[in-house]
Design a protein around this motif. Structure first.
Motif, PDB file in Angstrom:
ATOM      1  N   PHE A 541       0.830  -1.202   0.000  1.00 40.50           N
ATOM      2  CA  PHE A 541       0.000   0.000   0.000  1.00 40.50           C
ATOM      3  C   PHE A 541       0.869   1.259   0.000  1.00 40.50           C
ATOM      4  O   PHE A 541       1.862   1.340   0.712  1.00 40.50           O
ATOM      5  CB  PHE A 541      -0.907   0.043   1.232  1.00 40.50           C
ATOM      6  N   GLU A 542       0.454   2.230  -0.792  1.00 41.13           N
ATOM      7  CA  GLU A 542       0.982   3.589  -0.700  1.00 41.13           C
ATOM      8  C   GLU A 542      -0.003   4.410   0.119  1.00 41.13           C
ATOM      9  O   GLU A 542      -1.215   4.388  -0.145  1.00 41.13           O
ATOM     10  CB  GLU A 542       1.125   4.205  -2.098  1.00 41.13           C
ATOM     11  N   THR A 543       0.485   5.127   1.106  1.00 37.05           N
ATOM     12  CA  THR A 543      -0.378   5.986   1.913  1.00 37.05           C
ATOM     13  C   THR A 543      -0.604   7.311   1.193  1.00 37.05           C
ATOM     14  O   THR A 543       0.337   7.909   0.661  1.00 37.05           O
ATOM     15  CB  THR A 543       0.248   6.230   3.292  1.00 37.05           C
ATOM     16  N   LEU A 544      -1.862   7.761   1.169  1.00 36.20           N
ATOM     17  CA  LEU A 544      -2.229   9.020   0.522  1.00 36.20           C
ATOM     18  C   LEU A 544      -2.416  10.158   1.518  1.00 36.20           C
ATOM     19  O   LEU A 544      -2.304  11.330   1.153  1.00 36.20           O
ATOM     20  CB  LEU A 544      -3.517   8.846  -0.281  1.00 36.20           C
ATOM     21  N   THR A 545      -2.753   9.829   2.765  1.00 32.66           N
ATOM     22  CA  THR A 545      -3.125  10.822   3.771  1.00 32.66           C
ATOM     23  C   THR A 545      -1.894  11.217   4.587  1.00 32.66           C
ATOM     24  O   THR A 545      -1.191  10.335   5.101  1.00 32.66           O
ATOM     25  CB  THR A 545      -4.199  10.252   4.710  1.00 32.66           C
ATOM     26  N   PHE A 546      -1.673  12.519   4.747  1.00 29.61           N
ATOM     27  CA  PHE A 546      -0.497  12.984   5.488  1.00 29.61           C
ATOM     28  C   PHE A 546      -0.909  14.026   6.519  1.00 29.61           C
ATOM     29  O   PHE A 546      -0.936  15.231   6.244  1.00 29.61           O
ATOM     30  CB  PHE A 546       0.562  13.516   4.528  1.00 29.61           C
ATOM     31  N   VAL A 547      -1.243  13.539   7.699  1.00 33.46           N
ATOM     32  CA  VAL A 547      -1.621  14.365   8.843  1.00 33.46           C
ATOM     33  C   VAL A 547      -1.083  13.657  10.089  1.00 33.46           C
ATOM     34  O   VAL A 547      -1.248  12.436  10.214  1.00 33.46           O
ATOM     35  CB  VAL A 547      -3.152  14.527   8.945  1.00 33.46           C
ATOM     36  N   PRO A 548      -0.446  14.344  11.022  1.00 30.43           N
ATOM     37  CA  PRO A 548       0.139  13.637  12.168  1.00 30.43           C
ATOM     38  C   PRO A 548      -0.902  12.959  13.035  1.00 30.43           C
ATOM     39  O   PRO A 548      -2.055  13.394  13.121  1.00 30.43           O
ATOM     40  CB  PRO A 548       0.869  14.747  12.931  1.00 30.43           C
ATOM     41  N   LEU A 549      -0.470  11.885  13.666  1.00 30.88           N
ATOM     42  CA  LEU A 549      -1.251  11.185  14.675  1.00 30.88           C
ATOM     43  C   LEU A 549      -0.848  11.742  16.041  1.00 30.88           C
ATOM     44  O   LEU A 549       0.280  12.201  16.214  1.00 30.88           O
ATOM     45  CB  LEU A 549      -0.990   9.677  14.583  1.00 30.88           C
ATOM     46  N   ASP A 550      -1.758  11.713  16.976  1.00 35.94           N
ATOM     47  CA  ASP A 550      -1.520  12.397  18.255  1.00 35.94           C
ATOM     48  C   ASP A 550      -0.500  11.619  19.088  1.00 35.94           C
ATOM     49  O   ASP A 550      -0.827  10.606  19.714  1.00 35.94           O
ATOM     50  CB  ASP A 550      -2.835  12.558  19.017  1.00 35.94           C
ATOM     51  N   ARG A 551       0.738  12.102  19.103  1.00 33.68           N
ATOM     52  CA  ARG A 551       1.809  11.421  19.838  1.00 33.68           C
ATOM     53  C   ARG A 551       1.539  11.386  21.335  1.00 33.68           C
ATOM     54  O   ARG A 551       2.055  10.521  22.049  1.00 33.68           O
ATOM     55  CB  ARG A 551       3.142  12.135  19.567  1.00 33.68           C
ATOM     56  N   ARG A 552       0.715  12.313  21.834  1.00 30.48           N
ATOM     57  CA  ARG A 552       0.417  12.357  23.278  1.00 30.48           C
ATOM     58  C   ARG A 552      -0.361  11.126  23.730  1.00 30.48           C
ATOM     59  O   ARG A 552      -0.407  10.827  24.927  1.00 30.48           O
ATOM     60  CB  ARG A 552      -0.378  13.617  23.605  1.00 30.48           C
ATOM     61  N   LEU A 553      -0.990  10.441  22.760  1.00 29.28           N
ATOM     62  CA  LEU A 553      -1.804   9.274  23.105  1.00 29.28           C
ATOM     63  C   LEU A 553      -1.084   7.953  22.865  1.00 29.28           C
ATOM     64  O   LEU A 553      -1.656   6.891  23.117  1.00 29.28           O
ATOM     65  CB  LEU A 553      -3.109   9.306  22.292  1.00 29.28           C
ATOM     66  N   VAL A 554       0.137   8.011  22.391  1.00 31.39           N
ATOM     67  CA  VAL A 554       0.872   6.787  22.069  1.00 31.39           C
ATOM     68  C   VAL A 554       1.648   6.303  23.287  1.00 31.39           C
ATOM     69  O   VAL A 554       2.458   7.050  23.855  1.00 31.39           O
ATOM     70  CB  VAL A 554       1.836   7.024  20.892  1.00 31.39           C
ATOM     71  N   VAL A 555       1.406   5.046  23.661  1.00 36.99           N
ATOM     72  CA  VAL A 555       2.223   4.405  24.698  1.00 36.99           C
ATOM     73  C   VAL A 555       3.406   3.770  23.972  1.00 36.99           C
ATOM     74  O   VAL A 555       3.305   2.665  23.425  1.00 36.99           O
ATOM     75  CB  VAL A 555       1.421   3.356  25.477  1.00 36.99           C
ATOM     76  N   THR A 556       4.514   4.470  23.953  1.00 33.24           N
ATOM     77  CA  THR A 556       5.647   4.066  23.122  1.00 33.24           C
ATOM     78  C   THR A 556       6.143   2.675  23.465  1.00 33.24           C
ATOM     79  O   THR A 556       6.547   1.908  22.575  1.00 33.24           O
ATOM     80  CB  THR A 556       6.786   5.088  23.283  1.00 33.24           C
TER      81      THR A 556
END
Length: 597
Positions: A541-556
């Motif tokens: 797959f090639e991704t078409l959408t380019f908008v950041p995901l909320d890093r504040r919600l990521v449990v790294t």
């Protein structure tokens, strides 16, 4: 505003309308009547005139149907609408029925010992009626096609839509209508078929390189078409919809005809005639059969070619997504500057549409924006109204699912954001949903696999935690056409092999009723994958959408090294592609939002 905040749901009107329908059922000699969401063109989205299910029950979802019996009325809804339906129908008169777990035929047979089940053959496909017959015939119940009984009791039913069509230029379509018609006609000749009946509005618009304004948020023209084996097309639609420039574009091999000429034309065809039993209304095949015209069941000839986007369409979609991505990033930067509790859901929807309008390229939004704060985010297709409008409060999640219609492409994006500190449990659930999105984004898979084969990848992280979501992982998307397009999708129900050029959404989610909802969505396009290993044909797959995901919600700590690398790489690409398209103060926000984990 393209979006209205009026409430179309009228649960208080349901009981008297239900009583009126039962009276007309009795006069018609039927013991049950089926009220689908569909119109005669079998598109997912319908004009105001065809909102029969909503008018009768109050339910506003985009899929479902009702079955009315003398002493029961079931509203059949899938997993997306099981929370919504309870707020929109009078539960003392209408019973929500989980569908497709419970099939219409089985429910009718359980609740009706004997009698006649009525339906409108223009609103159901041959496949749907065949499935009903297979259950009702052995139960001693009779199916009968008749006129539409809801129309008979709807005194102020809106008139048929009459939006003006317009030309979709060849440089955006990638191929001329003449080329498309010639290629499909050649396929008919090779199959020994003289003609094909086309009923889907998006198929007709794709074939003729036109667009319309008959259905809200979807630039389609409603009508029927007959494609002949020599490439000629007869288009049956209100002539008032076709201005001079469209008639000139259609040319001499496309004959505009009034809608009332469609049925006589069917009767006069020389067979064999191809009809799609999964998308054409049953009435089409019944007319052909009654006239003695040889009929062949086969797929709508436009559906797969339309789904396989060509290079020009993909390039248009890329540009539309970059333009739209800049608008959404500007919106997210604005949103982060607002004080928690100072905004309502309507404020958020209005602002986002304003940023899209500021591109000076927005034709329309691609669907009513879903903006759910806190517990409203758990209503999968929630549409805010003035009655339900809720404040965006501190320490909760905000889910926003939206899209735009641009002349070069259609967008659909969902982001879930933190407002303040929503707590550990929402973060953990968010990260599992993110892992599902990453799994689809990174997938390599053999040629010939279908959406059902990939769907588990999006759910695995949730499954191991005993969680899931009650909708498909992805739907097809048109190129300046319907935001929901078949036949491709990523779903446990989809058996259509994925092919290069097909555009789909990648949107896993998780919903906790009364608490919060999470969904993340990018659009992706199937492409050939570089050769690896023993050189087997594979796709990615090639991704078409380019908008950041909320890093504040990521449990790294929950992410694997490969997942973390994908997210950092995606954010770096977002910054590279979108950074030059936004104002300096927005670019500063974007830089911080795209920083490596």
């Amino acid at each position: 505003m393209f979006q209205s905040f009026d409430s179309p749901a009228t649960p208080e009107q349901g009981p008297p309308r239900l009583a009126a329908l039962r009276q007309v059922m009795q006069r018609a000699g039927v013991d049950a009547f089926i009220v689908p969401r569909a119109d005669a063109h079998q598109g997912e989205y319908v004009a105001a005139r065809d909102e029969r299910l909503q008018w009768l029950t109050g339910f506003t979802g985009s899929a479902g149907f009702a079955v009315v019996l003398p002493d029961a009325a079931g509203v059949f809804i899938d997993g997306r609408y099981r929370v919504q339906v309870k707020a929109q129908v009078d539960l003392s008169h209408f019973s929500p029925v989980p569908w497709p777990e419970v099939k219409a035929g089985a429910w009718i047979a359980e609740h009706l010992a004997a009698g006649v089940v009525g339906f409108d053959p223009w609103l159901h496909t041959a496949d749907e009626i065949a499935a009903l017959r297979a259950v009702l015939d052995p139960a001693g119940l009779t199916l009968r096609g008749l006129g539409n009984l809801v129309d008979a009791i709807w005194p102020d039913q809106p008139p048929p839509p009459c939006g003006r069509a317009f030309v979709h230029p060849d440089h955006l379509a990638g191929k001329s209508s003449a080329d498309k018609r010639a290629r499909l006609a050649e396929g008919l000749r090779k199959a020994g078929q003289r003609a094909a009946v086309i009923t889907l509005p998006d198929s007709i618009c794709w074939l003729l390189n036109i667009r319309g304004a008959d259905v809200p948020k979807n630039p389609v023209l409603q009508g029927f078409a007959i494609l002949h084996d020599d490439g000629r097309v007869a288009l049956y639609t209100d002539p008032a919809k076709l201005p001079a420039e469209v008639l000139a574009h259609l040319g001499p091999d496309v004959a505009p005809c009034p809608p009332e000429a469609f049925v006589p034309a069917l009767r006069g065809l020389a067979g064999p005639v191809r009809v799609d039993r999964a998308t054409a209304p049953l009435a089409v095949s019944e007319v052909l059969a009654e006239a003695g015209v040889a009929l062949v069941w086969g797929d709508d000839p436009c559906r797969l070619p339309k789904a396989r986007k060509n290079a020009a369409e993909i390039e248009g979609m890329r540009e539309a997504h970059l333009r739209d991505g800049a608008a959404v990033v500007t919106f997210l930067a604005w949103l982060d500057r607002q004080k928690p509790g100072s905004l309502t859901e309507i404020d958020v929807v209005t602002a986002l549409e304003g940023f899209r309008r500021a591109t000076n390229a927005l034709h329309d939004i691609s669907f009513d924006t879903i903006c759910g704060a806190g517990p409203n985010g758990a209503i999968m297709h929630y549409r805010v109204t003035r009655e339900t409008n809720r404040a965006v409060r501190d320490n909760e999640l905000l889910l926003v699912d939206s899209g735009g219609q641009y002349h070069d492409g259609t967008t659909d994006i969902t982001r879930t954001m933190a407002v303040g500190d929503p707590g550990d449990e929402p973060r953990i659930c968010y990260t599992r949903v993110l892992q599902g999105m990453i799994a689809i984004s990174r997938a390599r898979f053999p040629k010939g696999l279908a959406g059902r084969d990939l769907d588990p990848l999006a759910r695995f992280a949730l499954w191991v935690a005993g969680q899931d979501f009650d909708h498909g992982t992805g739907h097809g998307v048109g190129a300046f056409l319907s935001v929901h397009e078949g036949p491709q999708r990523i779903s446990r129900l989809s058996e259509v092999p994925l092919e290069p050029g097909m555009i789909l959404s990648n949107e896993p989610g998780y919903y906790r009723e009364g608490a919060f909802g999470i969904r993340l969505e990018n659009l992706i396009v199937v492409q050939e994958a570089p050769a690896l290993g023993d050189g087997r044909a594979q796709y990615s797959f090639e991704t078409l959408t380019f908008v950041p995901l909320d890093r504040r919600l990521v449990v790294t700590s929950m992410l694997s090294p490969d997942e973390r690398a994908w997210l950092d790489s995606y954010h770096a690409e977002v910054l590279t592609k979108i950074g030059p398209r936004v104002a300096p103060e927005v670019r500063d926000w974007l830089t911080a939002s795209c920083a490596p984990l």
